[in-house]
Design a protein around this motif. Structure first.
Motif, mmCIF file in Angstrom:
data_model
loop_
_atom_site.group_PDB
_atom_site.id
_atom_site.type_symbol
_atom_site.label_atom_id
_atom_site.label_comp_id
_atom_site.label_asym_id
_atom_site.label_seq_id
_atom_site.Cartn_x
_atom_site.Cartn_y
_atom_site.Cartn_z
ATOM 1 N N LEU A 186 1.086 -1.002 0.126
ATOM 2 C CA LEU A 186 0.158 0.189 -0.389
ATOM 3 C C LEU A 186 0.802 1.519 0.250
ATOM 4 N N LYS A 187 1.875 1.130 0.662
ATOM 5 C CA LYS A 187 2.517 2.484 0.836
ATOM 6 C C LYS A 187 3.413 2.924 -0.335
ATOM 7 N N ARG A 188 3.322 1.596 -1.594
ATOM 8 C CA ARG A 188 4.096 2.034 -2.486
ATOM 9 C C ARG A 188 3.165 2.547 -3.728
ATOM 10 N N GLN A 189 1.642 2.419 -3.276
ATOM 11 C CA GLN A 189 0.630 3.775 -4.029
ATOM 12 C C GLN A 189 0.570 4.456 -3.360
ATOM 13 N N VAL A 190 1.280 5.720 -2.463
ATOM 14 C CA VAL A 190 0.565 6.828 -2.139
ATOM 15 C C VAL A 190 1.710 7.356 -2.844
ATOM 16 N N ALA A 191 1.038 8.581 -3.264
ATOM 17 C CA ALA A 191 1.401 9.782 -4.144
ATOM 18 C C ALA A 191 1.346 10.804 -3.707
ATOM 19 N N GLU A 192 0.647 11.535 -2.193
ATOM 20 C CA GLU A 192 1.234 12.254 -1.909
ATOM 21 C C GLU A 192 0.037 11.094 -0.600
ATOM 22 N N VAL A 193 1.013 12.549 1.026
ATOM 23 C CA VAL A 193 0.141 12.430 2.572
ATOM 24 C C VAL A 193 -0.061 13.868 2.710
ATOM 25 N N THR A 194 -0.721 14.189 3.029
ATOM 26 C CA THR A 194 -1.797 15.643 3.856
ATOM 27 C C THR A 194 -1.732 15.564 5.459
ATOM 28 N N ALA A 195 -1.964 16.368 5.883
ATOM 29 C CA ALA A 195 -2.312 17.106 7.428
ATOM 30 C C ALA A 195 -1.981 18.308 7.601
ATOM 31 N N ASP A 196 -3.338 18.366 7.902
ATOM 32 C CA ASP A 196 -3.850 20.114 9.002
ATOM 33 C C ASP A 196 -3.763 19.916 10.380
ATOM 34 N N SER A 197 -3.959 18.860 10.799
ATOM 35 C CA SER A 197 -3.323 18.027 12.246
ATOM 36 C C SER A 197 -3.103 16.692 12.768
ATOM 37 N N PRO A 198 -2.756 16.565 13.577
ATOM 38 C CA PRO A 198 -2.117 14.930 13.877
ATOM 39 C C PRO A 198 -3.723 14.162 13.922
ATOM 40 N N ALA A 199 -4.786 14.290 13.545
ATOM 41 C CA ALA A 199 -6.254 13.214 13.436
ATOM 42 C C ALA A 199 -6.259 13.577 12.140
ATOM 43 N N THR A 200 -5.794 14.227 11.432
ATOM 44 C CA THR A 200 -6.952 14.508 9.845
ATOM 45 C C THR A 200 -5.230 14.500 8.658
ATOM 46 N N VAL A 201 -5.092 12.858 8.731
ATOM 47 C CA VAL A 201 -4.339 12.520 7.727
ATOM 48 C C VAL A 201 -4.591 12.340 6.567
ATOM 49 N N THR A 202 -4.456 12.571 5.328
ATOM 50 C CA THR A 202 -4.939 11.763 4.420
ATOM 51 C C THR A 202 -3.595 11.759 3.014
#
Length: 249
Positions: A183-199
């Motif tokens: 699954l990690k190899r499929q991630v193109a971008e990781v975003t977050a506004d707070s520690p509890a809102t990772v996308t």
């Protein structure tokens, strides 16, 4: 007039006078052995600490790919010709560990004349685009390298203040680190506004609202199962932030 003769028995019982004690050869032997041992010890100390027989003549560096060998050697600050026994391996280790590419380091003497520096480098896991350059970050939020071109196969990290002391950065990288490799190899971008809102944005797939770094195994299992359903295959967004209520859009 009678004459009294000494009794033979009394003379026999009289103790003999001790012979004068002279300086026998034993004392000279002890003195000579002591001097010889002292001379040998002095010679050994001189060979180890003062002579040019056991001095640093070369420095070996292993385990580097991000940090050039010359930078590691310069950071180590080992003077060639220094007696091996006087080398402070702890100080050398601390100096090399200050390099941003280095996660840990071991320093050992290899007698008679070599110092070996074994480096374990930080591993870049995400990239941040900033000021026209691409900065590679490890899982602890440390920037380990930068380049003008974007490194391949590294997902983009989008947070307000990337760094090792930023809680949002650490949460986003913690989520990424906890994913299985497939699954990690499929991630193109990781975003977050707070520690509890990772996308997570998956390459060629949906955006996954992940939430916090907790319950990773459960979220992975739910995501895998949902992506095998008709709704999951066509979804643009999958929300697994609350595993009790999974939603798609």
């Amino acid at each position: 007039m009678s004459t009294t003769r000494p009794s033979p028995d009394r003379d026999a019982r009289r103790p003999e006078e001790p012979a004068p004690r002279g300086r026998g050869p034993g004392r000279w032997k002890v003195a000579l052995v002591t001097l010889a041992v002292a001379a040998l010890l002095g010679a050994a100390v001189w060979v180890v600490l003062g002579s040019k027989l056991l001095v640093v003549r070369s420095v070996e560096v292993t385990g580097t790919s991000l940090a050039p060998r010359d930078r590691v050697v310069a950071a180590a600050g080992i003077r060639l010709g220094l007696p091996m026994a006087r080398l402070d391996t702890g100080e050398v280790r601390d100096r090399v560990a200050r390099l941003r590419e280095v996660e840990s380091v071991r320093v050992k003497r290899r007698w008679p004349a070599t110092v070996r520096i074994a480096v374990r480098e930080r591993v870049p896991v995400a990239v941040v685009a900033r000021s026209g350059r691409y900065h590679q970050f490890d899982r602890h939020g440390v920037a380990v390298a930068d380049s003008a071109a974007r490194p391949p196969r590294l997902p983009a990290l989008v947070v307000a203040a990337p760094g090792p002391s930023d809680r949002v950065t650490l949460a986003a990288l913690g989520v990424l680190h906890g994913l299985p490799d497939r699954l990690k190899r499929q991630v193109a971008e990781v975003t977050a506004d707070s520690p509890a809102t990772v996308t997570l944005r998956l390459a060629g797939g949906p955006t996954v609202v992940w939430g916090g770094a907790d319950r990773t195994e459960e979220k992975v299992r739910l995501l895998d199962g949902l992506r095998r359903t008709p709704a999951g295959r066509t979804a643009r967004t999958i929300d697994v932030s609350s595993p009790e209520v999974v939603t798609t859009q």
